[in-house]
Design an enzyme around this catalytic site. Sequence first.
Site, PDB file in Angstrom:
ATOM      1  N   LYS A 194       0.816  -1.214  -0.098  1.00 28.48           N
ATOM      2  CA  LYS A 194      -0.108   0.004   0.113  1.00 28.48           C
ATOM      3  C   LYS A 194       0.776   1.249   0.159  1.00 28.48           C
ATOM      4  O   LYS A 194       2.103   1.053   0.263  1.00 28.48           O
ATOM      5  CB  LYS A 194      -0.697  -0.109   1.170  1.00 28.48           C
ATOM      6  CG  LYS A 194      -1.955  -1.080   1.049  1.00 28.48           C
ATOM      7  CD  LYS A 194      -2.726  -1.330  -0.073  1.00 28.48           C
ATOM      8  CE  LYS A 194      -4.072  -2.001   0.043  1.00 28.48           C
ATOM      9  NZ  LYS A 194      -3.795  -3.651  -0.571  1.00 28.48           N
TER      10      LYS A 194
HETATM   11  C1  LIG Z   1      -9.771  -2.880  -1.802  1.00 36.39           C
HETATM   12  C2  LIG Z   1      -9.156  -3.469  -0.436  1.00 36.39           C
HETATM   13  N1  LIG Z   1      -9.772  -3.559   0.533  1.00 36.39           N
HETATM   14  C3  LIG Z   1      -9.366  -4.174   1.415  1.00 36.39           C
HETATM   15  C4  LIG Z   1      -7.962  -4.853   1.765  1.00 36.39           C
HETATM   16  C5  LIG Z   1      -7.726  -5.415   2.851  1.00 36.39           C
HETATM   17  O1  LIG Z   1      -6.549  -4.783   3.422  1.00 36.39           O
HETATM   18  P1  LIG Z   1      -5.590  -5.731   4.400  1.00 36.39           P
HETATM   19  O2  LIG Z   1      -4.754  -6.494   3.750  1.00 36.39           O
HETATM   20  O3  LIG Z   1      -4.654  -4.806   5.267  1.00 36.39           O
HETATM   21  O4  LIG Z   1      -6.387  -6.480   5.353  1.00 36.39           O
HETATM   22  C6  LIG Z   1      -7.142  -4.574   0.475  1.00 36.39           C
HETATM   23  C7  LIG Z   1      -5.838  -5.271   0.402  1.00 36.39           C
HETATM   24  O5  LIG Z   1      -5.279  -5.837   0.774  1.00 36.39           O
HETATM   25  C8  LIG Z   1      -7.742  -3.925  -0.583  1.00 36.39           C
HETATM   26  O6  LIG Z   1      -6.826  -3.814  -1.867  1.00 36.39           O
END
Ligand SMILES: Cc1ncc(COP(=O)(O)O)c(C=O)c1O
Length: 396
Positions: A194
């Site tokens: 990210k």
């Molecule tokens: C659009 C979107 N929502 C939610 C997430 C979830 O985030 P995390 O991996 O930090 O739980 C991600 C990516 O990992 C994502 O690309």
Amino acid sequence: MGAAVQDTGAELHDFLPFHYPSIGEEEIAEVVATLRSGWLTTGQRAVQLEQEFSRLVDAPHALAVNSGTAALHLALSAGGVRPGDEVIVPTFTFTATAEAAIYLGARPVLADVDPVSGNLQPDEVARWIGGRTRAVLPVHLAGHPCDLDAIGAIAHAAGAVVIDDAAHALPARLRGRPIGAVADATAFSFYATKNMTTAEGGMVTTAREDWAEFMRLRRLHGLSRDAWKRYTADGSWAYEVVDVGYKYNLPDVLAAIGLAQLRKLDGFAAARRALVARYRAALADVDAVGLPEEPADAESAWHLFVVRLDLDRLRIDRGGVIEELRQLGIGTSVHFIPLHRHPYYRRVLGASSREFPGAEDLFARCVSLPLYPAMTGADVDRVADALRDVVRQHRR
Ligand SMILES: Cc1ncc(COP(=O)(O)O)c(C=O)c1O
């Protein structure tokens, strides 16, 4: 790494990865200092990260958690999502978005998206909203803000809340306001790829005091406020379990990475913009490739650079272009395989019987090109040249 391929010679054949994190001596020093401090898990560094993040996105409350998925789950629970409720989710997203609603026993109602931006549009929200809708969950795909004002008006009129998935949208603005300060609550991700990372982690922001208190409790086992301090000199051994919660706290070792990343965020954002401008110039003459646009009235976080292939002008499909780029040493990706195409969602939601023309159109043609601050301008030129060559070779 991008820096390894900027000039000429044998290194040009090195693989340019789709992503490479920007971790410098500052992050390493913060982590080492944390490890030496004797306090590893959630503590002052996590609190400091919350305070700085809350100022950055102009949100009164910011709660650090250990993933973006946890942030979504907490925000939806604070929004009152319960078993049997419906939550409107764009199909063009990562599974975490819909999964968070499923954790609460709710039913994700998959909505179609704009075939150019991949974002949820207000008319699709109006189409699916009903008496059972408890929340609408727009995703700012690639970092391009959705129209939260129009979506919010429709949702609130129907008695639903808006939780935005801003996993891609840091830092981003809509009509001058930072994403994180617009919806009822916003979930950010600090996953390794990210715009800002803590390896794994996330943040949930809200202006609502009662929601913040609800989420603070559930983030750490439903323990009463400040229970994390119980092993410090100012803490007390006594705490109460006020409710059932989760183990979603962000440890200081990871918050330390975030503190260093936060200080670099403006620089990262400027680097992304410069790389986007370079892509735009380098690909302007390639008519079989559609370039992403920043939405009107918004500043994008430019998390991804998603191009759209004009398949009518090509004798190769999207998968073929990705494979040829890979052979030329360039990593790419696809964001996303729409949820309605996955076996789980087909089985559980009967999504296979519905049509998603916008998402299908975009899915057939989209390719995410590398975009990260560690890239050089020469890296961008290399990707653009490779894409131009592949497209030229397979032109109809
Ligand atoms: C659009 C979107 N929502 C939610 C997430 C979830 O985030 P995390 O991996 O930090 O739980 C991600 C990516 O990992 C994502 O690309």
